[in-house]
Design a protein around this motif. Structure first.
Motif: not given
Length: 241
Positions: A139-154
């Motif tokens: 959707l964002s057109g980005k090759k890779e989105v760093d999951i750390r941006r979202f700070r999930p626990n699981l």
């Protein structure tokens, strides 16, 4: 019904600092053991200091060091962007954060038996899935989105790679491993924090704009703990009837 496996477990010993990835964790009644159990307090504003006010916090790594106990948390260390290691409440570290943030800072911590709902802010656990992350990249057109941006626990690896299906689980329970049960309770609306790069703390609003346009700003779901216990990476995740 088996829906996936635990791909990553992340806890944040200090609120808004970079979290630590662990292979195992206890699920307490407030969430992951030690998650957001320590926090910096902005005495200037009378509230917790977070990435929203001081975005360079994402570059400071917090970790537990030592034996984990149900009576007391282990020592918490913070690694600065320059690689220096401090105890989390070391005066020199506090001075550095005060200088950079231009705020007067104090510290606050909880105990393993205390429910730290203040630092967690909304619910016990934040959950995301690999299918949703991959679709967001499209959707964002980005090759890779760093999951750390979202700070999930699981972070869950799904068997059926249908994006955002976790939102359909709201109101239902899932079982993790042999003991733990959590109930999905609501969407996670996103804010400016996801615009901050976890590596260099630079901001780029495009990702948040995509979520606002495509997902009403939501990404991931919150969950409440129903049954406590131990979980591990690769544990089965089962959607209960």
């Amino acid at each position: 019904m088996l829906i996936g496996h635990i791909k990553e477990i992340v806890r944040h010993p200090v609120k808004s600092l970079r979290g630590e990835v662990v292979n195992t964790s206890k699920i307490m009644n407030y969430g992951l053991y030690g998650d957001r159990s320590h926090a910096f307090f902005d005495d200037t504003k009378g509230d917790f200091l977070t990435i929203t006010q001081f975005q360079e916090m994402v570059r400071y790594q917090a970790r537990f060091v030592g034996e984990e106990s149900l009576d007391n948390y282990p020592k918490v260390e913070v690694i600065t962007p320059e690689g220096k290691v401090f105890d989390w409440d070391d005066h020199e570290l506090i001075e550095e954060l005060e200088t950079k943030s231009k705020r007067k800072i104090s510290t606050k911590k909880y105990t393993p038996s205390h429910v730290p709902i203040g630092p967690i802010a909304v619910e016990h656990i934040l959950l995301t899935t690999d299918a949703s992350l991959e679709h967001l990249e499209e959707l964002s057109g980005k090759k890779e989105v760093d999951i750390r941006r979202f700070r999930p626990n699981l972070f869950i690896s799904l068997i059926d790679k249908v994006p955002f299906q976790e939102e359909e689980w709201i109101g239902r329970r899932i079982k993790i491993g042999s003991e733990v049960e959590i109930e999905l309770v609501g969407y996670c609306p996103r804010c400016m924090i996801i615009t901050v790069d976890p590596d260099d703390a630079q901001r780029n609003p495009s990702l948040l704009k995509t979520l606002v346009k495509e997902r009403k700003s939501n990404f991931g779901v919150y969950a409440s703990v129903i049954k406590t216990g131990d979980i591990c990476v690769d544990d089965e995740v089962i959607l209960l009837d």
